[in-house]
Structures are given as structure tokens and as C-alpha cells.
Design a protein around this motif. Structure first.
Motif, PDB file in Angstrom:
ATOM      1  N   ASP A  69     168.591 -35.192 127.620  1.00  0.00           N
ATOM      2  CA  ASP A  69     167.189 -35.577 127.731  1.00  0.00           C
ATOM      3  C   ASP A  69     166.496 -34.537 128.600  1.00  0.00           C
ATOM      4  OD1 ASP A  69     166.734 -38.478 126.592  1.00  0.00           O
ATOM      5  OD2 ASP A  69     168.627 -38.583 127.691  1.00  0.00           O
ATOM      6  N   GLY A  70     165.176 -34.713 128.767  1.00  0.00           N
ATOM      7  CA  GLY A  70     164.450 -33.886 129.718  1.00  0.00           C
ATOM      8  C   GLY A  70     164.133 -32.493 129.227  1.00  0.00           C
ATOM      9  N   ASP A  71     163.385 -32.378 128.093  1.00  0.00           N
ATOM     10  CA  ASP A  71     163.144 -31.031 127.600  1.00  0.00           C
ATOM     11  C   ASP A  71     161.945 -30.345 128.245  1.00  0.00           C
ATOM     12  OD1 ASP A  71     161.328 -32.586 126.155  1.00  0.00           O
ATOM     13  OD2 ASP A  71     161.549 -31.441 124.309  1.00  0.00           O
ATOM     14  N   VAL A  72     161.254 -31.000 129.201  1.00  0.00           N
ATOM     15  CA  VAL A  72     160.318 -30.247 130.040  1.00  0.00           C
ATOM     16  C   VAL A  72     161.121 -29.309 130.939  1.00  0.00           C
ATOM     17  CG1 VAL A  72     158.642 -30.379 131.921  1.00  0.00           C
ATOM     18  CG2 VAL A  72     158.468 -31.970 130.013  1.00  0.00           C
ATOM     19  N   GLY A  88     159.705 -33.854 122.183  1.00  0.00           N
ATOM     20  CA  GLY A  88     158.468 -34.602 122.264  1.00  0.00           C
ATOM     21  C   GLY A  88     157.224 -33.733 122.328  1.00  0.00           C
ATOM     22  N   SER A  89     156.156 -34.168 121.634  1.00  0.00           N
ATOM     23  CA  SER A  89     154.873 -33.463 121.673  1.00  0.00           C
ATOM     24  C   SER A  89     154.243 -33.465 123.062  1.00  0.00           C
ATOM     25  CB  SER A  89     153.905 -34.075 120.654  1.00  0.00           C
ATOM     26  OG  SER A  89     154.379 -33.906 119.339  1.00  0.00           O
ATOM     27  N   PRO A  90     154.214 -34.621 123.773  1.00  0.00           N
ATOM     28  CA  PRO A  90     153.655 -34.582 125.130  1.00  0.00           C
ATOM     29  C   PRO A  90     154.376 -33.586 126.028  1.00  0.00           C
ATOM     30  CG  PRO A  90     153.935 -36.850 124.393  1.00  0.00           C
ATOM     31  CD  PRO A  90     154.634 -35.982 123.396  1.00  0.00           C
ATOM     32  N   GLU A  91     155.701 -33.539 125.913  1.00  0.00           N
ATOM     33  CA  GLU A  91     156.482 -32.622 126.736  1.00  0.00           C
ATOM     34  C   GLU A  91     156.176 -31.164 126.401  1.00  0.00           C
ATOM     35  OE1 GLU A  91     158.674 -36.530 126.675  1.00  0.00           O
ATOM     36  OE2 GLU A  91     157.615 -35.303 125.200  1.00  0.00           O
ATOM     37  N   ALA A  92     155.809 -30.905 125.139  1.00  0.00           N
ATOM     38  CA  ALA A  92     155.460 -29.534 124.750  1.00  0.00           C
ATOM     39  C   ALA A  92     154.222 -29.055 125.498  1.00  0.00           C
ATOM     40  CB  ALA A  92     155.226 -29.461 123.240  1.00  0.00           C
TER      41      ALA A  92
END
Length: 335
Positions: free
Chosen positions: A192-195, A216-220
């Protein structure tokens, strides 16, 4: 927005926000309840954001895909004072990591001028390619996996075998991982945690040279804000999960085939970003509790100056709770 409104460095004020969320979440580390941890982080973040001198609106929130509590998109935050800004929040990037006591859970806030952050309604995921400064202008989502790895290796003066590619550990990435391994490059899988995964290539000694895959789009968008500060780069494509999502995106006129650049995701030239560790990781150390307080480590960055600060703070809970209203000494249960 008037330029004089951003004379002060808002990253310092945002550091208080991510520190509060990280400390609230860390109380529930390893207890197996990701929603309870997320709720605690959200409440601490919302409360602390209310005291920041800004007229903010949440453009990137947690979203609904995890059925978790959230700072909702469109929520007004700050105390209403100038400047007017877009805000992207992720009270915990890595709720599952926190619930299991695993590395790389972080609390994140990014901020930019009003109207500059991209939000693709209804598209939960994006295909992503993120690199550090040396990879900017070298890699592209229009190239193959092999071409990108070889191009980055050449730019770094290395061989593909010297590179490590960060990939979310998901069944959808089986073929991607096979392609990466075929080049000789190493794979660092994250659960998890792709930021955090997207920022790793832009910082030294993190063990990652490139992020690839769907997340995730938000994380992008949050990652794009960080990479603007770090001089790195991210490219994305919208990734509908099914035919219904694709058809809805087409009706909305969303550019499904377009490669979105870092400037498409965050247009602003004055971006602020803070990240505080919840659990230990490659970017920062996690919260350390002691007696009546805790120690935190935070990255605070601003794109205009290019300054990257590591802030190590010691917090006295008795004094903090006298005026902050955040229950640092008692974990707040999920709602």
C-alpha cells in the motif's frame, strides 16, 4: 490569487497538520482496524486545518473507494483568511499499513493556488510513471516498459540491472512485473502507500528509482505536488476499472487516452507539501511515543524555493491539549 498572499511559507503551518494526524493515527498502529486509525487521523487533521490562515477547499480527499471516513471533496477548510487555495489531503496514505504496523504509512497535505489541482470525477485509478529529477524528460508512458527502464538507466549512467522499480503488489501488475524483471531491473513491491512509493525516486537512499503501475487517482495528484517540489516528474493516464466507469468517463468528456503531465495534475507554480511518518519508512521515521509526548519526523517542501526541510519535533501532550483540542493521549475510536 495575489502573489503577496503567499509570502509566508505555508509548509510550516501544514507541518502541524500532518504531525497531528500522524500522532493520532499512530496510537492505533498495529490494532487491526484501519477505519479507526483513519477516523482518528481525519479528526485530528480537520481540527488542525481549521486554525491555518487560509481560505481552502478540499479538491483531493480520501475518496469513497475504501468506505472510510474522509475530509470530503468540496469541504471548506482553514480559517477563511487569504490566500484562496486548493488542498489535497491524505490523513493516512497506508491505512492497512498502519493497522498492521507495517512500514511507510504517512500523513500528507498538499496545497496550491485555487483552481490548479486536477480532479477526475468518477475515475478512481490512474496508470502512473514517476521518476526523480534525472528521469524528467527521459521517460514517457508512450514508451514500453523496457524502453523506459533502459532510458532511465542511461540517464543515470547505470545499467538496467542497477535500477529498482517500485510497484504496488496487486494481481493487475503480474504482467508489468514480468516485463520489468525481463529487463534485469529489480522490483520493489509495496502492499500500500503509493504516495510514498512515488516520492521515493526523487529522494536519495530510498531504494527506488522509478514507480510504475496503476494506483489511486487522488494519490497521483498528491504525488505530483510533492514531485513539483522535488524536481521530479510524474505522468498518468486515467484507468477505468470497468465498462460502466469507461462509459461514464466518456460521457463526461474525460481524456482517457491522454498522457497527463505533472502540470496537468497540478498547474500551480507555488506548491506546498508536507508529509509526516506514521510508521517507519524509507522517507521518514514514524511516531515515537514517550511518557507524556511523542517525536515526529516531517518533510516540508515548497516548489517556488525548491527547499526541502526535514523537521524533527518533540511534542508535549499536556501542553498541546490545553489549546489544541486534539486528544493526543487517548486514541479516538472509529465512528
Amino acid at each position: 490569487m495575489a502573489s503577496q498572499a503567499l509570502d509566508r511559507n505555508l509548509a510550516f503551518e501544514l507541518a502541524r497538520v500532518t504531525e497531528a494526524a500522524a500522532m493520532a493515527a499512530a496510537r492505533l498502529q498495529g490494532r487491526g482496524d484501519k477505519n479507526a486509525a483513519d477516523y482518528a487521523a481525519v479528526e485530528a487533521m480537520r481540527h488542525t486545518l481549521a486554525s491555518v490562515d487560509m481560505d481552502g477547499v478540499v479538491v483531493i480527499g480520501e475518496g469513497e473507494k475504501d468506505e472510510a471516513p474522509m475530509l470530503y471533496i468540496g469541504e471548506q477548510i482553514g480559517n477563511g483568511m487569504p490566500p484562496q487555495v486548493d488542498v489535497a489531503v491524505d490523513p493516512i496514505d497506508g491505512t492497512t499499513l498502519t493497522s498492521k504496523g507495517l512500514p511507510n504509512a504517512v500523513s500528507v497535505v498538499a496545497l496550491a493556488e485555487r483552481g490548479t489541482m486536477y480532479y477526475p470525477p468518477g475515475i478512481v485509478y490512474m496508470e502512473k510513471l514517476a521518476v526523480g529529477r534525472v528521469g524528467k524528460g527521459v521517460v514517457s508512458l508512450e514508451l514500453t516498459v523496457e524502453q523506459n527502464i533502459r532510458a532511465l538507466a542511461k540517464a543515470m549512467g547505470s545499467a538496467p540491472e542497477d535500477l529498482t522499480v517500485v510497484v504496488l503488489d496487486r494481481p493487475r501488475h503480474e504482467s508489468l512485473i514480468a516485463e520489468i524483471r525481463e529487463t534485469g531491473a529489480r522490483v520493489k513491491m509495496i502492499s500500500d502507500g503509493d504516495v510514498a512509493g512515488g516520492i521515493m525516486p526523487a529522494l536519495p537512499d530510498t531504494g527506488g528509482d522509478m514507480l510504475m503501475g496503476v494506483g489511486g487517482s487522488p494519490e497521483a495528484v498528491i504525488t505530483a505536488a510533492a514531485l513539483k517540489c522535488l524536481g521530479g516528474d510524474i505522468q498518468c493516464k486515467l484507468w477505468p476499472r470497468n465498462d460502466d466507469e469507461r462509459e461514464a468517463a466518456q460521457r463526461a468528456g474525460l481524456p482517457l487516452d491522454k498522457v497527463l503531465t505533472i502540470d496537468d495534475l497540478v498547474k500551480g507554480d507555488d506548491v506546498f507539501f508536507t508529509l509526516t511518518g506514521v510508521t517507519d519508512g524509507e522517507l521518514v521515521r514514524g511516531v515515537r511515543f514517550f511518557g507524556n509526548g511523542a517525536r515526529t519526523e516531517t518533510l516540508a517542501m515548497r516548489s517556488r524555493s525548491g527547499t526541502i526541510r526535514r523537521i524533527q519535533s518533540e511534542h508535549n501532550f499536556s501542553k498541546l491539549q490545553q489549546y489544541s483540542g486534539v486528544p493526543y493521549q487517548t486514541a479516538r475510536a472509529g465512528g
